[in-house]
Structures are given as C-alpha cells and as structure tokens.
Design a protein around this motif. Structure first.
Motif, mmCIF file in Angstrom:
data_model
loop_
_atom_site.group_PDB
_atom_site.id
_atom_site.type_symbol
_atom_site.label_atom_id
_atom_site.label_comp_id
_atom_site.label_asym_id
_atom_site.label_seq_id
_atom_site.Cartn_x
_atom_site.Cartn_y
_atom_site.Cartn_z
ATOM 1 N N LYS A 124 48.557 43.447 51.805
ATOM 2 C CA LYS A 124 48.029 44.081 53.038
ATOM 3 C C LYS A 124 47.120 45.252 52.637
ATOM 4 N N LYS A 125 47.545 46.000 51.621
ATOM 5 C CA LYS A 125 46.747 47.136 51.131
ATOM 6 C C LYS A 125 45.389 46.643 50.604
ATOM 7 N N ILE A 126 45.423 45.516 49.903
ATOM 8 C CA ILE A 126 44.186 44.923 49.376
ATOM 9 C C ILE A 126 43.280 44.525 50.537
ATOM 10 N N TYR A 127 43.880 43.867 51.528
ATOM 11 C CA TYR A 127 43.123 43.399 52.703
ATOM 12 C C TYR A 127 42.422 44.592 53.368
ATOM 13 N N ASP A 128 43.187 45.686 53.555
ATOM 14 C CA ASP A 128 42.625 46.863 54.223
ATOM 15 C C ASP A 128 41.526 47.521 53.395
ATOM 16 N N ALA A 129 41.609 47.367 52.068
ATOM 17 C CA ALA A 129 40.613 48.028 51.206
ATOM 18 C C ALA A 129 39.300 47.238 51.130
ATOM 19 N N LEU A 130 39.301 46.009 51.666
ATOM 20 C CA LEU A 130 38.086 45.181 51.613
ATOM 21 C C LEU A 130 37.178 45.450 52.810
ATOM 22 N N ASN A 131 35.879 45.339 52.608
ATOM 23 C CA ASN A 131 34.922 45.347 53.723
ATOM 24 C C ASN A 131 35.096 44.078 54.545
ATOM 25 N N PRO A 132 34.616 44.052 55.807
ATOM 26 C CA PRO A 132 34.591 42.779 56.537
ATOM 27 C C PRO A 132 33.812 41.757 55.696
ATOM 28 N N ASN A 133 34.298 40.540 55.613
ATOM 29 C CA ASN A 133 33.716 39.482 54.756
ATOM 30 C C ASN A 133 33.948 39.702 53.268
ATOM 31 N N GLY A 134 34.671 40.765 52.919
ATOM 32 C CA GLY A 134 34.965 41.036 51.514
ATOM 33 C C GLY A 134 35.858 39.929 50.937
ATOM 34 N N ILE A 135 35.848 39.819 49.598
ATOM 35 C CA ILE A 135 36.558 38.700 48.959
ATOM 36 C C ILE A 135 37.612 39.210 47.977
ATOM 37 N N LEU A 136 38.797 38.624 48.069
ATOM 38 C CA LEU A 136 39.830 38.841 47.043
ATOM 39 C C LEU A 136 39.871 37.610 46.158
ATOM 40 N N VAL A 137 39.766 37.810 44.831
ATOM 41 C CA VAL A 137 40.018 36.694 43.910
ATOM 42 C C VAL A 137 41.338 36.987 43.198
ATOM 43 N N SER A 138 42.305 36.095 43.402
ATOM 44 C CA SER A 138 43.631 36.277 42.792
ATOM 45 C C SER A 138 43.844 35.173 41.762
ATOM 46 N N CYS A 139 44.348 35.556 40.587
ATOM 47 C CA CYS A 139 44.554 34.579 39.513
ATOM 48 C C CYS A 139 45.941 34.820 38.916
ATOM 49 N N HIS A 140 46.864 33.915 39.188
ATOM 50 C CA HIS A 140 48.257 34.086 38.741
ATOM 51 C C HIS A 140 48.878 32.728 38.397
ATOM 52 N N VAL A 141 49.922 32.790 37.575
ATOM 53 C CA VAL A 141 50.650 31.563 37.251
ATOM 54 C C VAL A 141 51.699 31.334 38.340
ATOM 55 N N SER B 190 44.307 39.895 38.766
ATOM 56 C CA SER B 190 44.920 38.809 37.996
ATOM 57 C C SER B 190 46.183 39.281 37.283
ATOM 58 N N ASN B 191 47.187 38.461 37.363
ATOM 59 C CA ASN B 191 48.446 38.647 36.630
ATOM 60 C C ASN B 191 49.125 39.987 36.867
ATOM 61 N N ILE B 192 49.181 40.381 38.120
ATOM 62 C CA ILE B 192 49.924 41.614 38.433
ATOM 63 C C ILE B 192 51.048 41.395 39.448
ATOM 64 N N PHE B 193 50.930 40.355 40.259
ATOM 65 C CA PHE B 193 51.907 40.213 41.358
ATOM 66 C C PHE B 193 53.345 40.018 40.861
ATOM 67 N N TYR B 194 53.508 39.477 39.635
ATOM 68 C CA TYR B 194 54.879 39.268 39.127
ATOM 69 C C TYR B 194 55.640 40.589 39.018
ATOM 70 N N PHE B 195 54.876 41.685 38.849
ATOM 71 C CA PHE B 195 55.536 42.955 38.525
ATOM 72 C C PHE B 195 55.827 43.812 39.755
ATOM 73 N N LEU B 196 55.425 43.344 40.934
ATOM 74 C CA LEU B 196 55.529 44.190 42.129
ATOM 75 C C LEU B 196 56.803 43.913 42.917
ATOM 76 N N LYS B 197 57.338 44.979 43.524
ATOM 77 C CA LYS B 197 58.571 44.803 44.310
ATOM 78 C C LYS B 197 58.236 44.149 45.641
ATOM 79 N N ASP B 198 57.133 44.617 46.288
ATOM 80 C CA ASP B 198 56.784 44.070 47.601
ATOM 81 C C ASP B 198 55.339 43.568 47.599
ATOM 82 N N LYS B 199 55.196 42.272 47.278
ATOM 83 C CA LYS B 199 53.847 41.695 47.167
ATOM 84 C C LYS B 199 53.106 41.784 48.500
ATOM 85 N N LYS B 200 53.839 41.546 49.592
ATOM 86 C CA LYS B 200 53.191 41.473 50.899
ATOM 87 C C LYS B 200 52.554 42.817 51.248
ATOM 88 N N ASP B 201 53.264 43.892 50.955
ATOM 89 C CA ASP B 201 52.749 45.239 51.204
ATOM 90 C C ASP B 201 51.452 45.479 50.432
#
Ligand SMILES: C[S@@+](CC[C@H](N)C(=O)[O-])C[C@H]1O[C@@H](n2cnc3c(N)ncnc32)[C@H](O)[C@@H]1O
Length: 329
Positions: free
Chosen positions: A248-265, A234-245
């Motif tokens: 992708k890192k988050i996606y790779d760190a998840l197990n199959p069927n794993g869940i990302l919960v993102s909370c941003h304005v 939550s509330n971190i993507f505003y500060f990153l230079k390359d959100k997509k990168d």
C-alpha cells in the motif's frame, strides 16, 4: 524393487561444489587464461603435488569448466565468462557466498530437530551491508541488472520517466544501471542505513551523484518518498512482517499511471518444478520467514488497487526462477 540411485547421487553434489570452491580460491581459471595450463606448471604455481593437481583439473573437466587438449587445459566459454578472477564479469564470489549460505543453512535445518534458532535483527543489517560490498554487487551487476534493464527498457513510457525508486536496493547497482541507461532519470536508492553507507561508494563509482540520492531506514517504518514513475522492488518481500502494508505504501508513493516492477521467488510446494526454490529457501523458511505462495502477491496487488497486473516467470534469475509482476497504478 526400485533402486535408490536418485538419493545416493545427491551425495555427489558436495564433491563438485568443494572442487569449484578450491579452484576459485586458487584463482585457477585466471592462471589457465594466462597460459599456465599444464599439470606441472599449475602444480608448481599453486604449490600442490602433481597427482592432486591433475585430479582437481580432471574434476573441472567433468563439470564442464575446463577442456583438455593433449596435455594442456583450457577454460570453457562459461568459465571464461564468469570465473576468471579480476574481470568485470567475474561471478566467483556469488558462488562462494551462496555455498556459505547453504553451509550455514545446514545448522538451520538441524533446528527441525532442535529448539528454534533465530537471526538477530541488528546482525541482519550488517550482513546485508557486507554482502552489498562484494557478492551482491557482483550478482546485481552481472546477473540481475541485465534482466532488470531488459524489463524496464521495454516498459511503455520508459523514456519519459522522471523519478524512480529501487526499494531494498542492497548494493544499489540495479538502480544505478537503470539510471545509467536513461538520459535524465532521477533515482532514489532505499535500504537500511548500514547498507546505504556502502551504496554511497557505488554512486560515486558510477559518477551519478547528480541524479541518484539515498533514503535510509526500515521499509516498514520509514518514509520511502513519493511521486515515483517507477518502483523496482526485488527480493525483499520475504523479509517483511506485513507485505500488504508495504505494498500500500508503494502504491501511494507512485504517480498516477506509475509502475511497480516486483521480482520475487514464489513457491508452490505441490509443484515439482519448484523443488530447487523450495530447498534454496528452506533455511530462511525455518527461521520463520514466509516463503511467497503463488498468487499471493498478485492478489495483494489487485486488492490494493493496481489497474493492470502483467505477470510471468523469468528463468534467467540466479539459482531459482522468479515471478515478475508489472503493476500499473
Ligand atoms: C535479498 S536483498 C535484495 C537486494 C536487491 N533488491 C536484489 O534483488 O538484488 C534484500 C535487501 O532488502 C533489504 N531489506 C530487507 N528488509 C528491509 C527493511 N525492513 N527495511 C529496509 N531494507 C530492508 C536488505 O537490507 C537487503 O539489502
């Protein structure tokens, strides 16, 4: 001729915020709760003359933080809940800190007319570390964790989750509260080194040393671990230079069927409902940090390959509504 009251009235907000700051600094709501609640009692306690004390108290009645009955003042439900210094639900520092940010933002706004003013990166880590000791701890405990818990407890499979990551955890309280509410979950709290030094203390406070560990570094450069069933972010993507990168890192760190919960304005500059969000993010925006546009994140989540993305707006997050995305790998 149309009147300009909307614009003239904007000037009055400052008076109200100053009054609340003064009341919080006097710990006035705590005194009132202790039945020090007449003008004369309060005046001698806070060492302010009776005339000014009465003005202060009457101002607080106008902004619905106090009620008056005969000559006695009483806390309203909201001041009882959030502004009594020293209670576990105290949120005064959140107000004071955000007021300071907005004041600091005034200088940033002047940069519209002057040369660029930039925050130095090394200072940023120190600022987050300091915020994590006090105001962010209060905010995460009282305002964000209840929202996070409500989302996460309702996720299908929550009880069988084994490993979670709170990415950009600041004080770490969100991850700690989630862990506390699960019998076996093992949690990693990730942030800059200076910030995780503070997080260590909070892990001890929660007595969760056996189930919660720390990873430190820069989200964009360093390893964030792997095999997570859940990543809260939550509330971190505003500060990153390359959100997509990073996504992708988050996606790779998840197990199959794993869940990302993102909370941003997310801010639609053409939508009048986003006016408060736009102005809250104005100084950050002027510092060159991108505001998130509607659909920007969900498009990236889809491009990266998340199977299902469930999105909605939460109006309960502090100050500005946030967009919640629940993305399953
Ligand atoms: C606004 S706070 C949000 C904290 C928490 N997630 C919440 O929602 O309350 C942003 C956090 O992200 C961290 N952060 C921002 N950019 C980072 C980066 N590149 N690497 C590590 N941490 C970062 C900051 O240190 C800070 O603790």
């Amino acid at each position: 001729m149309q009147n300009i009251n909307k614009y003239l009235n904007m000037l009055l907000v400052q008076q109200k915020t100053e009054i609340l700051e003064i009341a919080l600094n006097f710990k006035l709501f705590k005194l009132i709760e202790e039945s020090i609640n007449t003008v004369s009692m309060l005046s001698s306690k806070i060492k302010l003359d009776e005339h000014k004390t009465k003005i202060l108290l009457d101002s607080l009645v106008f902004i619905e933080l106090l009620e008056i009955n005969e000559d006695k003042y009483f806390n309203t439900t909201i001041s009882k809940q959030s502004f009594i210094y020293g209670t576990s639900s105290y949120c005064g520092d959140i107000f004071l800190h955000r007021k300071q940010l907005i004041t600091y933002g005034k200088d940033m706004i002047k940069s519209i007319l002057e040369d660029d003013i930039q925050l130095e990166n090394n200072k940023t880590e120190k600022l987050w570390a300091n915020a994590s000791k006090l105001f962010l701890k209060q905010e995460q405990k009282n305002l964000i964790s209840p929202i996070a818990l409500n989302i996460i407890k309702n996720l299908k499979g929550f009880s069988s989750f084994d490993k979670m990551l709170d990415l950009g955890c600041a004080s770490g309280i969100i991850g700690l509260e989630i862990t506390k509410n699960h019998p076996t979950l093992k949690t990693t709290l990730f942030d800059y080194k200076e910030v995780t030094n503070i997080v260590k203390e909070h892990i001890k406070e929660y007595k969760l040393e056996k189930r919660v560990s720390i990873l430190s570094g820069d989200i964009e450069k360093n390893d964030i671990g792997k095999n997570y069933d859940l990543i809260w972010c939550s509330n971190i993507f505003y500060f990153l230079k390359d959100k997509k990168d990073v996504i992708k890192k988050i996606y790779d760190a998840l197990n199959p069927n794993g869940i990302l919960v993102s909370c941003h304005v997310e801010i639609d500059t053409k939508n009048s409902l986003d006016e408060n969000s736009f102005f809250y993010f104005l100084s950050l925006n002027l510092q060159g940090k991108d505001i998130l546009k509607p659909m920007e994140l969900s498009n990236i989540f889809e491009d990266i390959g998340f199977k299902s993305i469930n999105s909605y707006t939460s109006f309960d997050t502090p100050m500005t509504p946030s967009q919640i995305h629940i993305c399953r790998k």
